[in-house]
Enzyme design. Structure first.
Site, PDB file in Angstrom:
ATOM      1  N   ASP A 243      43.899  34.635  40.885  1.00 14.58           N
ATOM      2  CA  ASP A 243      43.128  35.801  41.310  1.00 14.58           C
ATOM      3  C   ASP A 243      41.692  35.553  40.910  1.00 14.58           C
ATOM      4  OD1 ASP A 243      44.336  38.338  42.552  1.00 14.58           O
ATOM      5  OD2 ASP A 243      45.924  37.497  41.307  1.00 14.58           O
ATOM      6  N   CYS A 277      35.596  42.328  40.453  1.00 16.98           N
ATOM      7  CA  CYS A 277      35.822  41.291  41.470  1.00 16.98           C
ATOM      8  C   CYS A 277      35.768  41.842  42.887  1.00 16.98           C
ATOM      9  CB  CYS A 277      37.142  40.581  41.206  1.00 16.98           C
ATOM     10  SG  CYS A 277      38.548  41.692  41.175  1.00 16.98           S
TER      11      CYS A 277
HETATM   12  P1  NAD Z   1      36.364  33.042  33.250  1.00 13.20           P
HETATM   13  O1  NAD Z   1      36.916  32.229  34.371  1.00 13.20           O
HETATM   14  O2  NAD Z   1      35.148  32.578  32.569  1.00 13.20           O
HETATM   15  O3  NAD Z   1      37.473  33.231  32.090  1.00 13.20           O
HETATM   16  C1  NAD Z   1      38.737  33.757  32.373  1.00 13.20           C
HETATM   17  C2  NAD Z   1      39.733  33.281  31.330  1.00 13.20           C
HETATM   18  O4  NAD Z   1      39.909  31.874  31.453  1.00 13.20           O
HETATM   19  C3  NAD Z   1      39.300  33.532  29.890  1.00 13.20           C
HETATM   20  O5  NAD Z   1      40.436  33.958  29.164  1.00 13.20           O
HETATM   21  C4  NAD Z   1      38.839  32.165  29.445  1.00 13.20           C
HETATM   22  O6  NAD Z   1      38.902  31.957  28.060  1.00 13.20           O
HETATM   23  C5  NAD Z   1      39.814  31.266  30.160  1.00 13.20           C
HETATM   24  N1  NAD Z   1      39.390  29.866  30.320  1.00 13.20           N
HETATM   25  C6  NAD Z   1      38.139  29.372  30.352  1.00 13.20           C
HETATM   26  N2  NAD Z   1      38.165  28.043  30.567  1.00 13.20           N
HETATM   27  C7  NAD Z   1      39.474  27.683  30.676  1.00 13.20           C
HETATM   28  C8  NAD Z   1      40.158  26.462  30.922  1.00 13.20           C
HETATM   29  N3  NAD Z   1      39.500  25.320  31.102  1.00 13.20           N
HETATM   30  N4  NAD Z   1      41.502  26.473  30.987  1.00 13.20           N
HETATM   31  C9  NAD Z   1      42.199  27.615  30.838  1.00 13.20           C
HETATM   32  N5  NAD Z   1      41.597  28.819  30.594  1.00 13.20           N
HETATM   33  C10 NAD Z   1      40.259  28.852  30.521  1.00 13.20           C
HETATM   34  O7  NAD Z   1      36.171  34.515  33.840  1.00 13.20           O
HETATM   35  P2  NAD Z   1      35.468  35.768  33.148  1.00 13.20           P
HETATM   36  O8  NAD Z   1      34.006  35.514  33.071  1.00 13.20           O
HETATM   37  O9  NAD Z   1      36.214  36.180  31.951  1.00 13.20           O
HETATM   38  O10 NAD Z   1      35.765  36.892  34.270  1.00 13.20           O
HETATM   39  C11 NAD Z   1      35.003  37.061  35.405  1.00 13.20           C
HETATM   40  C12 NAD Z   1      35.644  36.419  36.618  1.00 13.20           C
HETATM   41  O11 NAD Z   1      36.956  36.908  36.820  1.00 13.20           O
HETATM   42  C13 NAD Z   1      34.886  36.773  37.881  1.00 13.20           C
HETATM   43  O12 NAD Z   1      34.745  35.627  38.683  1.00 13.20           O
HETATM   44  C14 NAD Z   1      35.764  37.799  38.550  1.00 13.20           C
HETATM   45  O13 NAD Z   1      35.613  37.910  39.942  1.00 13.20           O
HETATM   46  C15 NAD Z   1      37.121  37.304  38.191  1.00 13.20           C
HETATM   47  N6  NAD Z   1      38.096  38.388  38.320  1.00 13.20           N
HETATM   48  C16 NAD Z   1      39.003  38.331  39.333  1.00 13.20           C
HETATM   49  C17 NAD Z   1      39.899  39.375  39.492  1.00 13.20           C
HETATM   50  C18 NAD Z   1      40.946  39.351  40.568  1.00 13.20           C
HETATM   51  O14 NAD Z   1      41.937  40.052  40.422  1.00 13.20           O
HETATM   52  N7  NAD Z   1      40.764  38.584  41.625  1.00 13.20           N
HETATM   53  C19 NAD Z   1      39.869  40.463  38.633  1.00 13.20           C
HETATM   54  C20 NAD Z   1      38.910  40.478  37.620  1.00 13.20           C
HETATM   55  C21 NAD Z   1      38.033  39.429  37.464  1.00 13.20           C
END
Ligand code: NAD
Length: 471
Positions: A243, A277
């Site tokens: 997502d 998002c």
């Molecule tokens: P992010 O991708 O920076 O982090 C998300 C999670 O991934 C965190 O827990 C982080 O620690 C972890 N992470 C980071 N690097 C990783 C790796 N290499 N391997 C595994 N895990 C790792 O996102 P964010 O800044 O926390 O959130 C914002 C993003 O989330 C935006 O792009 C937003 O659109 C998206 N989002 C999508 C939805 C949806 O349902 N489609 C909902 C909410 C947010």
């Protein structure tokens, strides 16, 4: 103070969770090092054995009880969301309510969606067979969540996974781990055997270890594209649910309900300080009403109160961190340098980013092409609906879109031609009901959330077929 509920794990590092509004300390949590992944997996393996033997009525009862506990403690959850994520108290209460619904839907799903009879006699040659398929757990699911909905997005992973009889290794955002830890506590207090959900706190290194572990059967990820791509590269042969981000367009036609369109777009653009998002990022307005829309939209935007998220009349709280503010301001500056006009906003103070409106943004600017994830919105006039649809579809990925119009033909035409996981008619892009299928449509789209759909992703069919030998 919360800590990871891992017995004997040699975790000694801590992280401090701070309030994005004033920097005050909200809590300290124990982190798990990627080197200690063995402890997590050992526990999750036990959890998976216990979970698959839990009868459906028990999974359902636990989820139902947890929903009641969140309801009873709704204000505590809402305050936690405000303090660690910076959402306004009104928005945080709404998220807590949605979490209750997500858990209740999961409780229903545990009992409802057990499998199906297979119609073996519908083609010649299999008449002597009778049978069915059941929905079986996958085993261990790694769930990784972002900061912006720190409670309900966690519920969207834990609820369906538990309903399906799985064990979960949950890594919430290291920026907002407290709501997730509290929800895991509530599930255990509601009767969930504690090995079924293991919450581990850490950053990318821990995430990577949880993704690469051979015993994990599925990665359910919500977050950004860059992280999603890294996970897909590291995962190997595992089921993936992604997502990811959005860049939502909303089309406003001249024959729409004007006031509803302005109101809907203002709410859609700035909810959660744009860290959403499905937040409205590009508003495409039909030329005859463009000037009037711009005037009203900017006037309403300027009236929004940006500030302390705990105050009931605050409309826009802080962004999560300084680097998010810096990134968003740089995107606005680049658009202005490329010829866009700033209509209001763009004077950040600390983590507060005032709602910002740009117009005439060149389509090669990153603020047009990429996800902005900030309270920044772009206005653009159009002449024909087909032009608006083309603009709406221009990014390589999409989640939701909206169209305001009183013309049913135009609405249905747009709904069929806009490439998005959901097209909202007479709503902004920012509408989600927790039981509907929710996910992206183009690049990176894999799986759907929305309890029934996540549950189906998180289970696998097993066929039982009886050959009646004496017919
Ligand atoms: P992010 O991708 O920076 O982090 C998300 C999670 O991934 C965190 O827990 C982080 O620690 C972890 N992470 C980071 N690097 C990783 C790796 N290499 N391997 C595994 N895990 C790792 O996102 P964010 O800044 O926390 O959130 C914002 C993003 O989330 C935006 O792009 C937003 O659109 C998206 N989002 C999508 C939805 C949806 O349902 N489609 C909902 C909410 C947010």
């Amino acid at each position: 103070m919360h800590s990871v509920s891992l017995n004997n794990a040699p975790a000694v590092q801590h992280i401090t969770v701070s309030n994005p509004f004033d920097g005050s300390i909200v809590g300290t949590v124990v982190t798990t090092s990627a080197d200690d992944i063995g402890y997590l997996l050992e526990r999750a393996r036990r959890g998976a054995q216990i979970a698959r033997r839990l009868p459906r009525y028990q999974r359902s009862a636990i989820l139902e009880k947890a929903a009641s506990a969140v309801e009873k403690n709704k204000e505590e959850f809402a305050l936690l969301i405000v303090r660690e994520a910076g959402k306004t108290i009104t928005q945080a209460r709404k998220e807590a309510t949605r979490c209750i619904n997500t858990l209740k839907l999961s409780a229903d799903e545990a009992k409802r969606n057990a499998g199906e009879v297979i119609p073996f006699d519908s083609y010649a040659g299999s008449e002597t067979r009778q049978g069915w398929f059941t929905r079986e757990p996958l085993g261990i699911i790694t769930a990784i969540t972002p900061y912006n909905d720190p409670l309900n997005l966690v519920a969207h992973k834990l609820g369906p996974a538990i309903a399906g009889g799985n064990a979960v290794l949950l890594k919430p955002s290291e920026l907002t781990p407290l709501s997730a830890l509290r929800l895991a506590d509530v599930l255990v207090e509601s009767g969930l055997p504690e090995e079924i959900v293991t919450v581990a706190i850490g950053g990318a290194d821990l995430g990577k270890a949880l993704v690469t572990a051979r015993d994990v059967r599925m990665i359910s990820f919500t977050g950004g594209f860059v992280t999603g791509e890294a996970i897909a590269k590291n995962a190997g042969l595992k089921k993936l649910a992604m997502d990811l981000g959005g860049n939502a367009p909303v089309i406003v036609m001249e024959n729409s309900d004007f006031d509803a369109a302005v109101e809907g777009c203002v709410s859609g653009a700035y909810w959660a300080a744009g860290q959403n998002c499905i937040g409205t990022q590009r508003i495409l307005v039909q030329r005859p009403i463009y000037e009037q829309f711009r005037t009203e939209f900017v006037a309403k935007t300027k009236r929004l109160k940006t500030g302390n998220p705990l105050e009931a009349d605050t409309d826009v709280g802080p962004m999560i961190a300084e680097r998010a503010v810096t990134r968003a301001a740089a995107m606005v500056d680049r658009a202005i340098s490329a010829g866009a006009t700033l209509l209001c906003g763009n004077k950040p103070s600390g983590n507060l980013f005032p709602p910002t409106v740009l117009e005439n943004v060149p389509s090669d600017c990153d603020v047009w092409k990429e996800e902005v994830f900030a309270p920044i919105v772009l206005l653009q006039p159009f002449d024909k609906l087909s032009d608006a649809i083309e603009m709406a579809n221009s990014p390589d990925y999409s989640l939701h879109a909206g169209i305001f119009t009183n013309d049913l033909e135009a609405a249905l035409d747009a709904a069929s031609r806009i490439d998005a996981g959901g097209v909202m008619i007479n709503d902004s892009s920012d509408y989600r009901f927790d039981a509907m299928p929710f996910g992206g449509f183009k690049y990176g789209s894999m799986g759907r959330e929305g309890v029934r759909f996540a549950y189906e992703d998180m289970t696998q069919p097993k066929v039982v077929c009886i050959n009646r030998l004496k017919t």
